[in-house]
Each structure stands twice: as C-alpha cells, then as structure tokens.
Design an enzyme around this catalytic site. Sequence first.
Site, mmCIF file in Angstrom:
data_model
loop_
_atom_site.group_PDB
_atom_site.id
_atom_site.type_symbol
_atom_site.label_atom_id
_atom_site.label_comp_id
_atom_site.label_asym_id
_atom_site.label_seq_id
_atom_site.Cartn_x
_atom_site.Cartn_y
_atom_site.Cartn_z
ATOM 1 N N ALA A 111 57.383 26.150 96.128
ATOM 2 C CA ALA A 111 58.811 26.460 96.020
ATOM 3 C C ALA A 111 59.644 25.216 96.268
ATOM 4 O O ALA A 111 59.361 24.422 97.160
ATOM 5 C CB ALA A 111 59.176 27.549 97.015
ATOM 6 N N HIS A 138 67.626 13.776 77.613
ATOM 7 C CA HIS A 138 68.428 12.911 76.763
ATOM 8 C C HIS A 138 67.966 11.475 77.005
ATOM 9 O O HIS A 138 67.688 11.093 78.137
ATOM 10 C CB HIS A 138 69.920 13.046 77.098
ATOM 11 C CG HIS A 138 70.415 14.440 76.918
ATOM 12 N ND1 HIS A 138 70.821 14.936 75.714
ATOM 13 C CD2 HIS A 138 70.530 15.464 77.803
ATOM 14 C CE1 HIS A 138 71.178 16.196 75.852
ATOM 15 N NE2 HIS A 138 71.010 16.540 77.113
ATOM 16 N N THR A 153 57.320 15.652 88.393
ATOM 17 C CA THR A 153 57.577 14.615 87.392
ATOM 18 C C THR A 153 56.313 14.102 86.724
ATOM 19 O O THR A 153 56.393 13.361 85.753
ATOM 20 C CB THR A 153 58.308 13.424 88.047
ATOM 21 O OG1 THR A 153 57.460 12.873 89.059
ATOM 22 C CG2 THR A 153 59.636 13.844 88.643
#
Length: 151
Positions: free
Chosen positions: A126, A81, A131
């Site tokens: 893991a 968003h 990013t």
Amino acid sequence: MAIHDTAMIENSDVGDAEIREYVTVHDSEIGDGVQIYESASIKKAEIAGPTDVNANCYVENARLGERVQVGPNASVVGVTHDLTDAGMEFRNDAFDEVVLEDGAFVGSGAVVLPGVTVGEDAVVGAGTTVTEDVSSECVVRSGAETVAREL
C-alpha cells in the site's frame, strides 16, 4: 455478473464481468469474471479474469493477468509525457505499457508507473510508487528494500 446503469462503456469488449457504479471503460477488453468497483476508470487496457479492480482506481495502457488484485485508490499508469529542454510536452502522450502478471497484487494507494512489469504472484505494498520491474514472488513496499516472499 452485471453492468450498472451508471457505468459508461465506450469502444470496449466486456465479457461476463461485474462493473459497478460510475465506472468508465474506454478502448479496453474486459474478460469473464472481472470485477470493477465503484468510480474506477479503465482506458486502453486488457484485463483477464478473474481479476478485481477496486474502487477509485485508475488503469491506463495496462495489461492485467488472471487473479490480479488492484487495491482501492491505486493507479496503474502506462502513459506519460516526454520531457524536453522546454519541459513536459503538453497533450503529447507517450505510451509505455504496464503489465501486472497473473496473481499480482497492488495495494491500496499504490502507483505503478509506465513500462513497469509486476511479476507473477508479486506484491506491491500500500502506498508504494513502483518505478522498476518487480520480480515474480517478491514484495515491494515504501521505505524498504525488495524482499523475496517466503513460500
């Protein structure tokens, strides 16, 4: 291959794939040889086969190549968003596709965020949150620098 009776498939094309219990697939293309394990959720995705998406995974707005493995409880999320001065916009999705190239491996509990490409034969350890793009044949893991994989 088979689709379990409890799986929900909506507006999707599914090849010769195995889709197990309580899986949801919406607005997606699932190729031959794909295996999607229990309670996974797939939305707006293209998954080439053979590829495995393990139990309890969430995959949205993503393209997965051949021989990709996504570990249990991982999230591959190509939706977010927009952040404005007023905060996050409610119910106004912003899409930025995630790509997992051929042979990529995403470990258990890892999170791959919007716009990221995980290169061919790269490994996401893991529990790692990714990013930025991961180069081919590299390994990334929590608390460590990206390291080239020794061949």
